[in-house]
Scaffold this active site. Sequence first.
Site, PDB file in Angstrom:
ATOM      1  N   GLU A   1      47.119  44.404  29.797  1.00 15.97           N
ATOM      2  CA  GLU A   1      46.756  44.269  31.217  1.00 15.97           C
ATOM      3  C   GLU A   1      47.258  42.942  31.771  1.00 15.97           C
ATOM      4  O   GLU A   1      47.799  42.861  32.867  1.00 15.97           O
ATOM      5  CB  GLU A   1      45.227  44.322  31.387  1.00 15.97           C
ATOM      6  CG  GLU A   1      44.597  45.618  30.933  1.00 15.97           C
ATOM      7  CD  GLU A   1      44.179  45.603  29.468  1.00 15.97           C
ATOM      8  OE1 GLU A   1      44.920  45.043  28.626  1.00 15.97           O
ATOM      9  OE2 GLU A   1      43.123  46.171  29.172  1.00 15.97           O
TER      10      GLU A   1
ATOM     11  N   ASN B   1      50.564  44.905  24.883  1.00 14.88           N
ATOM     12  CA  ASN B   1      50.021  43.747  24.164  1.00 14.88           C
ATOM     13  C   ASN B   1      51.092  43.139  23.273  1.00 14.88           C
ATOM     14  O   ASN B   1      51.953  43.848  22.726  1.00 14.88           O
ATOM     15  CB  ASN B   1      48.766  44.118  23.367  1.00 14.88           C
ATOM     16  CG  ASN B   1      48.964  45.243  22.387  1.00 14.88           C
ATOM     17  OD1 ASN B   1      49.738  46.164  22.628  1.00 14.88           O
ATOM     18  ND2 ASN B   1      48.261  45.186  21.273  1.00 14.88           N
TER      19      ASN B   1
ATOM     20  N   CYS C   1      40.606  39.988  30.420  1.00 16.08           N
ATOM     21  CA  CYS C   1      41.454  40.751  31.360  1.00 16.08           C
ATOM     22  C   CYS C   1      40.680  41.105  32.627  1.00 16.08           C
ATOM     23  O   CYS C   1      41.238  41.090  33.728  1.00 16.08           O
ATOM     24  CB  CYS C   1      42.001  41.999  30.691  1.00 16.08           C
ATOM     25  SG  CYS C   1      43.275  41.618  29.471  1.00 16.08           S
TER      26      CYS C   1
HETATM   27  N1  THU Z   1      44.080  44.423  23.710  1.00 16.60           N
HETATM   28  C1  THU Z   1      44.699  44.698  24.896  1.00 16.60           C
HETATM   29  O1  THU Z   1      45.934  44.771  24.984  1.00 16.60           O
HETATM   30  N2  THU Z   1      43.917  44.876  25.999  1.00 16.60           N
HETATM   31  C2  THU Z   1      42.561  44.757  26.005  1.00 16.60           C
HETATM   32  O2  THU Z   1      41.967  44.710  27.071  1.00 16.60           O
HETATM   33  C3  THU Z   1      41.836  44.714  24.734  1.00 16.60           C
HETATM   34  C4  THU Z   1      42.654  44.291  23.560  1.00 16.60           C
HETATM   35  C5  THU Z   1      44.921  44.205  22.523  1.00 16.60           C
HETATM   36  C6  THU Z   1      44.904  42.792  21.987  1.00 16.60           C
HETATM   37  C7  THU Z   1      45.252  43.001  20.538  1.00 16.60           C
HETATM   38  O3  THU Z   1      46.660  42.985  20.408  1.00 16.60           O
HETATM   39  C8  THU Z   1      44.753  44.403  20.222  1.00 16.60           C
HETATM   40  O4  THU Z   1      44.468  45.011  21.463  1.00 16.60           O
HETATM   41  C9  THU Z   1      43.501  44.435  19.361  1.00 16.60           C
HETATM   42  O5  THU Z   1      42.536  43.598  19.854  1.00 16.60           O
END
Ligand code: THU
Length: 131
Positions: free
Chosen positions: A55, A42, A93
């Site tokens: 993702e 992320n 996602c």
């Molecule tokens: N996040 C992801 O990377 N994948 C997901 O499917 C859910 C949320 C990240 C986004 C943000 O940087 C952090 O988790 C908190 O929401």
Amino acid sequence: MTSEKLAELAVQAMKGAYAPYSGYKVGAALLCADGTVYTGCNIENASLTPTVCAERTAFFKAVSDGKREFSAIAVCGGKDGQIEGFFPPCGVCRQVMREFCRDDFTVHLVGAKGDIKTRTLAQLLPESFSL
Ligand code: THU
């Protein structure tokens, strides 16, 4: 590629996360049908909405490289990079997965101590929208 190996790559990918706002670090490892793996993390932003999930980072890296067929993804995450429970993919996602994957696309949720919970895209996104 075993689910354990893909899970390991997701855990490694989590280390690349840029998450100064939420503190949640997330990693993903996407297995293409040709056996190649793309990882993602992320990447947050001060104005929040440009934030991209792990993702989608993995999918967009792969798609931009010309990949179109995918078998599985492993995902893990946690506050300050500490995996406690499972970290299932958000709705956006799941919809991106829908764009490129069939119902039987496999999602491995990676928990603490290497626990793996496996689901299909159909289970995570029933009666989904696609064109
Ligand atoms: N996040 C992801 O990377 N994948 C997901 O499917 C859910 C949320 C990240 C986004 C943000 O940087 C952090 O988790 C908190 O929401």
